[in-house]
Design an enzyme around this catalytic site. Sequence first.
Site, mmCIF file in Angstrom:
data_model
loop_
_atom_site.group_PDB
_atom_site.id
_atom_site.type_symbol
_atom_site.label_atom_id
_atom_site.label_comp_id
_atom_site.label_asym_id
_atom_site.label_seq_id
_atom_site.Cartn_x
_atom_site.Cartn_y
_atom_site.Cartn_z
ATOM 1 C CG ASN A 352 -2.304 0.092 0.433
ATOM 2 O OD1 ASN A 352 -2.540 1.355 0.252
ATOM 3 N ND2 ASN A 352 -3.301 -0.486 0.321
ATOM 4 C CG HIS A 354 5.383 2.882 4.677
ATOM 5 N ND1 HIS A 354 6.172 2.060 4.858
ATOM 6 C CD2 HIS A 354 5.395 4.231 5.236
ATOM 7 C CE1 HIS A 354 7.157 2.586 5.562
ATOM 8 N NE2 HIS A 354 7.046 3.857 5.912
ATOM 9 C CB CYS A 355 4.593 -0.606 0.017
ATOM 10 S SG CYS A 355 3.844 -1.685 1.179
ATOM 11 C CB ILE A 356 4.111 2.834 -3.888
ATOM 12 C CG1 ILE A 356 2.979 3.861 -3.001
ATOM 13 C CG2 ILE A 356 3.244 1.481 -3.909
ATOM 14 C CD1 ILE A 356 1.638 4.280 -4.142
#
Length: 364
Positions: A352, A354-356
């Site tokens: 999501n 934070h991951c990108i």
Amino acid sequence: MSKKMNSTPKKDGFWMPGEWEKHDQCWMIWPERSDNWRLGAKPAQRVFANVANAIAKYEKVTMLVSHQQFENARNLLDQNVRVIECSNDDSWMRDVGPTIVKNKDGEIRGVDWVFNAWGGFKGGLYFPWDKDDAIARKVCEISNIDYYRTDFVLEGGSIHTDGDGTLYTTEECLLNENRNPDLSKEQIEENLKEYCGVEKVIWLPLGVYNDETNGHVDNLLHVVSPGHVVLTWTDDTTDPQYERSKLAYDILTNTLDAKGRKIKVTKLHQPGPLFITKEEAEGIDVCDTMSREPEQRMPASYANFYIANNAIILPIFGDKYDDLAVKTLQSVYPNHKIETVMAREILLGGGNIHCITQQQPTTK
């Protein structure tokens, strides 16, 4: 000119700051893999653009994009988002980008971890991954900051820090045999201390249920401030996430951080549970590694948000718990605006917001 350093951040007086500290900019990568993003990544691209455009209201954003997708990205992104052509394998900037560290004078440097697509040939999610492994160095060179290249496999989403000596991670990920199998737990911890400039590592057993990254900590919790975290939670004792969150809660509330503080834990109720639909699964190209099957439970979490300058960019899902997540986060971030983005398309890809994203702290 950017140069590779032969020391470690800790030896040079550098440490990983808290994510809430002021940023110069945010880095992202444009999605296009049809074996991970449905319908040729078109729905995901619109959501990535929404995330970038939301962040760009508060800080600069740079989007890396392949030459095939440059015009498409430029057209979907606001004009104040910088777009740079850069080869890549996928779009998880948190995991492939540099971990930025700083010193007391406000100088910043990057840490370039080894990336093996979450497991290499023992459960990794795609091959090849060499373009993604080169992203951190390229970001540092574009930004003209010096960097450390490690021989240690690590993704940025597998660590959280309070910027004051404490690092949080999960055993499920960092002790997995597909990351650094020749290192003991003690050796792994020493690497974290040397390259993140921390004094104490708090090990949590497990991440979010069915997280294909092997339980990244950034999907389980977020650090609000030194001595305070928000933790993915459910009160449903029959949910497989309950035991995972309960284990983390018990450890966190019975552990002191690096400065001897008791850790305050704010529970952040999970969405759903959410499952992949038949239509969504059919829109993804079949491959041998990434599993995207109908009725497969997704690792949905509200903890996977981005802290921008004066704002929280929060994933929501059209779920009954969306409003509670906004209320909870507004209570712990009273001086931040909560910006919500419908983010199911990112979740379908395995992560999501934070991951990108990857923040670049401000230099003095």
